[in-house]
Scaffold this motif. Sequence first.
Motif, PDB file in Angstrom:
ATOM      1  N   LEU A  56       0.824  -1.211   0.000  1.00 46.39           N
ATOM      2  CA  LEU A  56       0.000   0.000   0.000  1.00 46.39           C
ATOM      3  C   LEU A  56       0.860   1.264   0.000  1.00 46.39           C
ATOM      4  O   LEU A  56       0.602   2.190  -0.771  1.00 46.39           O
ATOM      5  CB  LEU A  56      -0.939  -0.015   1.213  1.00 46.39           C
ATOM      6  CG  LEU A  56      -1.856   1.184   1.308  1.00 46.39           C
ATOM      7  CD1 LEU A  56      -2.776   1.260   0.110  1.00 46.39           C
ATOM      8  CD2 LEU A  56      -2.670   1.129   2.593  1.00 46.39           C
ATOM      9  N   ARG A  99      11.252   1.531   4.838  1.00 40.73           N
ATOM     10  CA  ARG A  99      10.991   0.141   5.229  1.00 40.73           C
ATOM     11  C   ARG A  99      12.339  -0.432   5.642  1.00 40.73           C
ATOM     12  O   ARG A  99      13.375   0.191   5.412  1.00 40.73           O
ATOM     13  CB  ARG A  99      10.305  -0.677   4.139  1.00 40.73           C
ATOM     14  CG  ARG A  99      11.140  -0.958   2.901  1.00 40.73           C
ATOM     15  CD  ARG A  99      10.364  -1.797   1.900  1.00 40.73           C
ATOM     16  NE  ARG A  99      10.180  -3.164   2.377  1.00 40.73           N
ATOM     17  CZ  ARG A  99       9.372  -4.041   1.793  1.00 40.73           C
ATOM     18  NH1 ARG A  99       8.658  -3.696   0.748  1.00 40.73           N
ATOM     19  NH2 ARG A  99       9.281  -5.281   2.252  1.00 40.73           N
ATOM     20  N   ARG A 100      12.342  -1.622   6.266  1.00 41.43           N
ATOM     21  CA  ARG A 100      13.621  -2.168   6.714  1.00 41.43           C
ATOM     22  C   ARG A 100      14.390  -2.799   5.550  1.00 41.43           C
ATOM     23  O   ARG A 100      15.601  -2.678   5.475  1.00 41.43           O
ATOM     24  CB  ARG A 100      13.389  -3.160   7.856  1.00 41.43           C
ATOM     25  CG  ARG A 100      12.896  -2.471   9.125  1.00 41.43           C
ATOM     26  CD  ARG A 100      12.272  -3.439  10.084  1.00 41.43           C
ATOM     27  NE  ARG A 100      11.193  -4.179   9.434  1.00 41.43           N
ATOM     28  CZ  ARG A 100      10.485  -5.125  10.004  1.00 41.43           C
ATOM     29  NH1 ARG A 100      10.723  -5.484  11.252  1.00 41.43           N
ATOM     30  NH2 ARG A 100       9.527  -5.739   9.341  1.00 41.43           N
ATOM     31  N   SER A 101      13.679  -3.477   4.620  1.00 48.04           N
ATOM     32  CA  SER A 101      14.375  -4.063   3.457  1.00 48.04           C
ATOM     33  C   SER A 101      14.503  -2.992   2.380  1.00 48.04           C
ATOM     34  O   SER A 101      13.684  -2.927   1.454  1.00 48.04           O
ATOM     35  CB  SER A 101      13.587  -5.233   2.883  1.00 48.04           C
ATOM     36  OG  SER A 101      12.926  -5.938   3.878  1.00 48.04           O
ATOM     37  N   VAL A 140       2.077   0.503   7.957  1.00 46.40           N
ATOM     38  CA  VAL A 140       2.575  -0.757   8.521  1.00 46.40           C
ATOM     39  C   VAL A 140       1.384  -1.620   8.924  1.00 46.40           C
ATOM     40  O   VAL A 140       0.243  -1.154   8.943  1.00 46.40           O
ATOM     41  CB  VAL A 140       3.499  -0.505   9.734  1.00 46.40           C
ATOM     42  CG1 VAL A 140       4.806   0.124   9.300  1.00 46.40           C
ATOM     43  CG2 VAL A 140       2.806   0.351  10.781  1.00 46.40           C
TER      44      VAL A 140
HETATM   45  N1  NAP Z   1      -2.973  -3.454   0.848  1.00 48.22           N
HETATM   46  C1  NAP Z   1      -4.096  -2.748   0.880  1.00 48.22           C
HETATM   47  O1  NAP Z   1      -4.734  -2.488  -0.137  1.00 48.22           O
HETATM   48  C2  NAP Z   1      -4.636  -2.208   2.158  1.00 48.22           C
HETATM   49  C3  NAP Z   1      -5.895  -1.653   2.147  1.00 48.22           C
HETATM   50  C4  NAP Z   1      -6.383  -1.065   3.300  1.00 48.22           C
HETATM   51  C5  NAP Z   1      -5.610  -1.058   4.433  1.00 48.22           C
HETATM   52  N2  NAP Z   1      -4.399  -1.665   4.441  1.00 48.22           N
HETATM   53  C6  NAP Z   1      -3.608  -1.625   5.663  1.00 48.22           C
HETATM   54  O2  NAP Z   1      -2.407  -0.937   5.342  1.00 48.22           O
HETATM   55  C7  NAP Z   1      -1.324  -1.509   6.062  1.00 48.22           C
HETATM   56  C8  NAP Z   1      -0.255  -1.987   5.092  1.00 48.22           C
HETATM   57  O3  NAP Z   1      -0.747  -3.035   4.281  1.00 48.22           O
HETATM   58  P1  NAP Z   1       0.150  -3.652   3.135  1.00 48.22           P
HETATM   59  O4  NAP Z   1      -0.700  -4.612   2.419  1.00 48.22           O
HETATM   60  O5  NAP Z   1       0.834  -2.583   2.369  1.00 48.22           O
HETATM   61  O6  NAP Z   1       1.222  -4.432   4.024  1.00 48.22           O
HETATM   62  P2  NAP Z   1       2.737  -4.763   3.688  1.00 48.22           P
HETATM   63  O7  NAP Z   1       2.930  -4.949   2.209  1.00 48.22           O
HETATM   64  O8  NAP Z   1       3.156  -5.864   4.599  1.00 48.22           O
HETATM   65  O9  NAP Z   1       3.513  -3.420   4.077  1.00 48.22           O
HETATM   66  C9  NAP Z   1       3.933  -3.115   5.377  1.00 48.22           C
HETATM   67  C10 NAP Z   1       5.396  -2.779   5.316  1.00 48.22           C
HETATM   68  O10 NAP Z   1       5.817  -2.312   6.581  1.00 48.22           O
HETATM   69  C11 NAP Z   1       7.225  -2.519   6.615  1.00 48.22           C
HETATM   70  N3  NAP Z   1       7.649  -2.468   8.018  1.00 48.22           N
HETATM   71  C12 NAP Z   1       7.442  -3.366   8.997  1.00 48.22           C
HETATM   72  N4  NAP Z   1       8.008  -2.943  10.139  1.00 48.22           N
HETATM   73  C13 NAP Z   1       8.597  -1.748   9.871  1.00 48.22           C
HETATM   74  C14 NAP Z   1       9.343  -0.812  10.624  1.00 48.22           C
HETATM   75  N5  NAP Z   1       9.640  -1.031  11.922  1.00 48.22           N
HETATM   76  N6  NAP Z   1       9.757   0.301  10.017  1.00 48.22           N
HETATM   77  C15 NAP Z   1       9.501   0.556   8.715  1.00 48.22           C
HETATM   78  N7  NAP Z   1       8.802  -0.307   7.940  1.00 48.22           N
HETATM   79  C16 NAP Z   1       8.363  -1.440   8.521  1.00 48.22           C
HETATM   80  C17 NAP Z   1       7.448  -3.864   5.954  1.00 48.22           C
HETATM   81  O11 NAP Z   1       8.645  -3.884   5.212  1.00 48.22           O
HETATM   82  P3  NAP Z   1      10.035  -4.360   5.876  1.00 48.22           P
HETATM   83  O12 NAP Z   1       9.784  -5.731   6.426  1.00 48.22           O
HETATM   84  O13 NAP Z   1      10.994  -4.292   4.743  1.00 48.22           O
HETATM   85  O14 NAP Z   1      10.308  -3.352   6.943  1.00 48.22           O
HETATM   86  C18 NAP Z   1       6.272  -3.963   4.973  1.00 48.22           C
HETATM   87  O15 NAP Z   1       6.693  -3.840   3.635  1.00 48.22           O
HETATM   88  C19 NAP Z   1      -1.917  -2.600   6.925  1.00 48.22           C
HETATM   89  O16 NAP Z   1      -2.169  -2.072   8.193  1.00 48.22           O
HETATM   90  C20 NAP Z   1      -3.192  -2.974   6.207  1.00 48.22           C
HETATM   91  O17 NAP Z   1      -4.156  -3.447   7.111  1.00 48.22           O
HETATM   92  C21 NAP Z   1      -3.886  -2.220   3.317  1.00 48.22           C
END
Ligand code: NAP
Length: 265
Positions: A14, A37-39, A71
């Motif tokens: 997102l 992000r971390r990676s 996150v």
């Molecule tokens: N995807 C959607 O369409 C959608 C829709 C509505 C709401 N949401 C919400 O939006 C949020 C993100 O969803 P997503 O699908 O994008 O998840 P995601 O792809 O897992 O993205 C989250 C990112 O956070 C990073 N992260 C984790 N710990 C961190 C830290 N300490 N510092 C900096 N970065 C960190 C991770 O990367 P690293 O491991 O590299 O750090 C990961 O890439 C969630 O809460 C979800 O419920 C998503």
Amino acid sequence: MEVPKIAVIGCGNLGLAIVEGLIDNNDIPNKNITATRRSLPKIQHLVAKDVNVTDKNELAVKEAKIVILTVKPYNLLTIAKELKADLAPGTVIVSTATGVSIQEIADAIGTDFSIVRAMPNTAAEVRESLTCICDNGVSKEDYQLVEMLFNSIGKSIRIQEDLMDAATVLGACGIAYVLRFMRAMVQGGIQIGFDAKTASAIVNQTVKGAAELLTVNGHHPEYEIDKVTTPKGCTIVGINEMEHNGFSSSLIKGIVASHDKIEEI
Ligand SMILES: NC(=O)c1ccc[n+]([C@@H]2O[C@H](COP(=O)([O-])OP(=O)(O)OC[C@H]3O[C@@H](n4cnc5c(N)ncnc54)[C@H](OP(=O)(O)O)[C@@H]3O)[C@@H](O)[C@H]2O)c1
């Protein structure tokens, strides 16, 4: 007005969609955007577009006017607490996490900040998200900034926080309901003679066209359905058969079941 700096913390699916939407949109210069992000290698390509990239969240938020936390919900409050000391008073904090309330975020970071929750959907990837937004009473200017951010990945609607779960179900889970409906149409199309590729092409454009009819004309779906259903014709026979088998009822029951479940979590 000074052009604001934006930090996107947790630039996964997102977060990256939001950053790419902002890059395309051009309202904010790319150099004013910082992604974390971390990676890091996974977002390193943004550097070529002048976006700042770092794995240090605290550096990213220091001068940011808007901090978007994309996150996972289980990380959100911990990361918000870690950032508290580095946020300038008046920063707008935007959380996209499902199920974490404005009050919980305020408990984690204090009350010096405008707090916004936003619920986009995965169509953000193609700039067609519908994002529901609620807030704790942000200024008109701050709200306009947040709206501009989410309009760069689609459209947005302002709602009350007590409808955020409903927004998650209808807007975010809704993508899956529609896709399952489309899959069923493709299966039906194959049974009546099309190969999968052609059936998918017909269904994709038909669904897009139906959505556009409602969006452009502002009509209720039934108004457009009436135009297609010739008396004694094949459309009404098909629709009534679907209804005898619980079509509308099963969709409504599914939406309510998702909503019941989200309230349990
Ligand atoms: N995807 C959607 O369409 C959608 C829709 C509505 C709401 N949401 C919400 O939006 C949020 C993100 O969803 P997503 O699908 O994008 O998840 P995601 O792809 O897992 O993205 C989250 C990112 O956070 C990073 N992260 C984790 N710990 C961190 C830290 N300490 N510092 C900096 N970065 C960190 C991770 O990367 P690293 O491991 O590299 O750090 C990961 O890439 C969630 O809460 C979800 O419920 C998503």
